[in-house]
Design an enzyme around this catalytic site. Sequence first.
Site, PDB file in Angstrom:
ATOM      1  N   ARG A 229      -0.185   3.194  19.371  1.00 17.71           N
ATOM      2  CA  ARG A 229       0.698   4.063  20.173  1.00 17.71           C
ATOM      3  C   ARG A 229       0.666   3.569  21.604  1.00 17.71           C
ATOM      4  O   ARG A 229      -0.330   2.984  22.042  1.00 17.71           O
ATOM      5  CB  ARG A 229       0.229   5.507  20.141  1.00 17.71           C
ATOM      6  CG  ARG A 229       0.291   6.111  18.773  1.00 17.71           C
ATOM      7  CD  ARG A 229       1.723   6.389  18.331  1.00 17.71           C
ATOM      8  NE  ARG A 229       1.985   5.786  17.047  1.00 17.71           N
ATOM      9  CZ  ARG A 229       3.050   6.005  16.304  1.00 17.71           C
ATOM     10  NH1 ARG A 229       3.972   6.827  16.709  1.00 17.71           N
ATOM     11  NH2 ARG A 229       3.217   5.412  15.165  1.00 17.71           N
TER      12      ARG A 229
ATOM     13  N   LYS B 215       3.131  -7.385  12.078  1.00 21.22           N
ATOM     14  CA  LYS B 215       2.471  -7.612  10.787  1.00 21.22           C
ATOM     15  C   LYS B 215       2.830  -8.974  10.175  1.00 21.22           C
ATOM     16  O   LYS B 215       3.983  -9.243   9.859  1.00 21.22           O
ATOM     17  CB  LYS B 215       2.857  -6.480   9.822  1.00 21.22           C
ATOM     18  CG  LYS B 215       2.152  -6.540   8.491  1.00 21.22           C
ATOM     19  CD  LYS B 215       2.242  -5.199   7.788  1.00 21.22           C
ATOM     20  CE  LYS B 215       1.674  -5.278   6.373  1.00 21.22           C
ATOM     21  NZ  LYS B 215       1.415  -3.967   5.804  1.00 21.22           N
TER      22      LYS B 215
ATOM     23  N   ARG C 131       0.843  -1.206   0.000  1.00 19.61           N
ATOM     24  CA  ARG C 131       0.000   0.000   0.000  1.00 19.61           C
ATOM     25  C   ARG C 131       0.876   1.253   0.000  1.00 19.61           C
ATOM     26  O   ARG C 131       2.033   1.214   0.409  1.00 19.61           O
ATOM     27  CB  ARG C 131      -0.900   0.011   1.246  1.00 19.61           C
ATOM     28  CG  ARG C 131      -1.981  -1.045   1.194  1.00 19.61           C
ATOM     29  CD  ARG C 131      -2.873  -0.931   2.405  1.00 19.61           C
ATOM     30  NE  ARG C 131      -3.683   0.267   2.361  1.00 19.61           N
ATOM     31  CZ  ARG C 131      -3.786   1.153   3.353  1.00 19.61           C
ATOM     32  NH1 ARG C 131      -3.120   0.979   4.480  1.00 19.61           N
ATOM     33  NH2 ARG C 131      -4.547   2.211   3.231  1.00 19.61           N
TER      34      ARG C 131
HETATM   35  C1  BTN Z   1       0.513  -3.867   2.331  1.00 19.23           C
HETATM   36  O1  BTN Z   1       1.205  -2.888   2.058  1.00 19.23           O
HETATM   37  O2  BTN Z   1       0.322  -4.234   3.496  1.00 19.23           O
HETATM   38  C2  BTN Z   1      -0.127  -4.666   1.229  1.00 19.23           C
HETATM   39  C3  BTN Z   1       0.777  -5.763   0.753  1.00 19.23           C
HETATM   40  C4  BTN Z   1       0.170  -6.557  -0.393  1.00 19.23           C
HETATM   41  C5  BTN Z   1       1.167  -7.502  -1.020  1.00 19.23           C
HETATM   42  C6  BTN Z   1       0.527  -8.422  -2.007  1.00 19.23           C
HETATM   43  S1  BTN Z   1       1.555  -9.784  -2.456  1.00 19.23           S
HETATM   44  C7  BTN Z   1       0.429 -10.230  -3.702  1.00 19.23           C
HETATM   45  C8  BTN Z   1      -0.031  -8.942  -4.355  1.00 19.23           C
HETATM   46  N1  BTN Z   1       0.906  -8.539  -5.385  1.00 19.23           N
HETATM   47  C9  BTN Z   1       1.508  -7.381  -5.088  1.00 19.23           C
HETATM   48  O3  BTN Z   1       2.349  -6.813  -5.801  1.00 19.23           O
HETATM   49  N2  BTN Z   1       1.077  -6.935  -3.907  1.00 19.23           N
HETATM   50  C10 BTN Z   1       0.082  -7.816  -3.330  1.00 19.23           C
END
Ligand code: BTN
Length: 338
Positions: A332, A194, A129
């Site tokens: 936090r 995470k 993201r």
């Molecule tokens: C985040 O930032 O938390 C979201 C991560 C999402 C990763 C997944 S892996 C499969 C799909 N392909 C990508 O390039 N991104 C998502």
Amino acid sequence: MVVSTPNGIEHPPLLVLLSDGELHSGEWLAKELRQTRAAVWKGVQRLRAAGIEVNALARRGYRLANRVELLDARRIRAELTEECRAHLHHLELLFEVDSTNTRLLSSPPPAPGTADVCVSELQYAGRGRLGRRWIAPFGGGIALSLGWTCSDVVRTLPALSLGVGVAVSRALTRAGAQGISLKWPNDIWFRDRKVGGVLIELRAESGGPAHVVIGVGINVSLPEQARREIEAGGVAVAAAADACATAPSRNLVAGAILDELLSMLVRYERFGFSAFRDEWTALDGLKDRPALVTVGGTSIFGVARGVDSDGALLLETKERLQRFVSGEASLRLSVGDA
Ligand code: BTN
């Protein structure tokens, strides 16, 4: 050289031979692959260039730094119920791709009510993201994207990522994980760290149905070095294996995620987020805890008070209860702790 194997994926044959994590001599590998030993050495270099750690032991041979369970379409499909199988139009398994989301976004959308799915062993430009990179060590994660045609984006999209979080948490629980929680809007957590994330992207013609691509990245197991690398980017990280008594099978986790995503989507289309709100609330890792919400360049402190019927985050600040439909939330230690 790559070969088509009955598991539905083209793995380099050298990798298949090394996947047991045992030491194999160059001579044996060359014989099995009907290649010269120099070609085996080149193959080892290609695996390394793809980010796969292969140890070379002088005069003894080669072995993978970590034993790996390679992806297998049959084992993934075995996790799907009859009903979900009927909604799966195409399952593509790849050895390597830039990003599974990018791949599906550039393909035509599937027919309504059916899904196209792409899973890859490796992504060399995995996307997270907010323009971040998504990094996963070879054999330790799952990169899965699902394309779906959505007739009512305005109604569906705002809280869809919360529905995806519920589906992924169900899948991890099915694979043996305990204590998985969710952090608004779409992080999968274990003990406030995470385990995975969700990236939903969209291609829509005006007025027509939208092609929605749901990307899920999960850390199934993480070697120490990978943990350090990811944490250097400022993310407290965990693996699904940390939440399980024994490390779960990647194929099982991938199949369970696919199954739960399909069944969630069918239900979500009928009932919307209301069918998932109670379950999301029970998994809410921020609820009643001090949180910082960042939207654009602005950060607001408060106490997280769950989500409303649209999936918006409710934050109790000193002044009032504020509602966020988008943004980034982080835990936090206390209100005011930047
Ligand atoms: C985040 O930032 O938390 C979201 C991560 C999402 C990763 C997944 S892996 C499969 C799909 N392909 C990508 O390039 N991104 C998502």
